[in-house]
Design a protein around this motif. Structure first.
Motif: not given
Length: 314
Positions: A61, A169, A172-173, A177
């Protein structure tokens, strides 16, 4: 000299007679603190008498600016943010950056990526990010909090070292998925592989990952038995890809459900496409201490002080 700098200045919003209680560090009591690990860097400046101004950059981020305090004197309505000129240019006008929502608890303010970067850029130029707002207890009184640019450039170079060791990464990303499939399909597309590669990268870099759950699903077209078998083969295709990329088999759990658990309307093509999926869910042991090599080490010639990383290892 006392570390608490509180001054009363005329409020420049056009409100006649209003006064502002100003919190800001000066040359003698401004310092920067830095802490981090491969998941997050926390770059902060204590604001005397108020709280802490914090730049946080998480793995994967951009940087964000937050303002922390144990006792927020500002109203809960949106606050005005701006960039004030340096003290040696008092005649220069401030640069307004609009309004920002205030929170009831700390952090009381959190900026978007764009304005967070504007704050950081201003500090590199010697200017002072500023938050101005009326108090919650009296609409005729105002609070102003400023971030000092003293010694920022030296501290910024240390911050860049911390940011450089962040992962690509964060948890939380990728913790939940989805891998999607064509009608009746079981093959992994290039897009699917990119999703799985991000997961594999993270799992290999976070020793706290304890489990990966793979759940295969289909849309409602076809017989129930056939759908269960298709969902099984889809989950197994994802499992095989993880295994050939050296993910430990003991942390993988594979399940298949056919069309039993739709997440969208099977009456539409778009809904059916959403339902043809394998979900990948990760679990981590957040209480597990991070290995020493995953923690950021301040260089011996650092100009910053060690800080405490709030929420470390997320």
């Amino acid at each position: 000299m006392t570390p608490l700098i509180i001054s009363l200045i005329a409020f420049v919003s056009g409100t006649a007679g209003a006064q502002t209680l100003k919190f800001a560090g000066g040359p003698e009591n401004t310092y920067w603190m830095l802490s981090g690990n491969v998941f997050e860097c926390r770059f902060e400046q204590p604001v005397p008498g108020y709280g802490t101004a914090v730049f946080v950059q998480r793995a994967g981020e951009d940087v964000t600016f937050t303002l922390e305090t144990r006792r927020n004197l500002m109203s809960r309505t949106p606050a005005r943010i701006s960039i004030a000129p340096p003290p040696w240019q008092p005649s220069t006008r401030s640069e307004p950056l609009g309004l920002v929502s205030m929170n009831a608890s700390s952090p009381v303010l959190a900026l978007d990526y764009g304005r967070s970067n504007q704050f950081m850029h201003a500090l590199r130029e010697g200017r002072m990010p500023t938050v101005s707002h009326e108090t919650y207890y009296d609409s005729g009184r105002f609070i102003q909090v400023q971030v000092s640019a003293v010694e920022f450039e030296k501290a910024f170079q240390d911050y860049l070292l911390c940011a450089a060791q962040l992962l690509n990464v964060n948890f939380e990303q990728i913790e939940r998925s989805k891998v999607r499939f064509k009608t009746g399909g079981e093959a992994l597309s290039q897009e699917d592989l990119e999703v799985l590669d991000r997961i594999i990268y993270y799992v290999k870099n976070d020793p706290r990952v304890t489990a990966i759950y793979l759940d295969g699903h289909t849309d409602s077209i076809g017989r129930r038995y056939d759908n269960r078998q298709i969902s099984k083969r889809r989950a197994e295709a994802v499992e095989r890809y993880l295994l050939v990329n050296d993910i430990p088999p003991e942390i993988i759990t594979t399940r298949f459900h056919g069309s039993r658990y739709p997440v969208a309307d099977n009456a539409t093509a778009k809904g059916r496409a959403e339902n043809r999926r394998v979900t990948v869910r990760l679990e981590v042991d957040k209480d597990m201490p991070l290995p020493d090599e995953m923690l950021f080490k301040l260089p011996e010639d650092a100009s910053v002080l060690p800080g405490s990383l709030a929420g470390s290892g997320r």
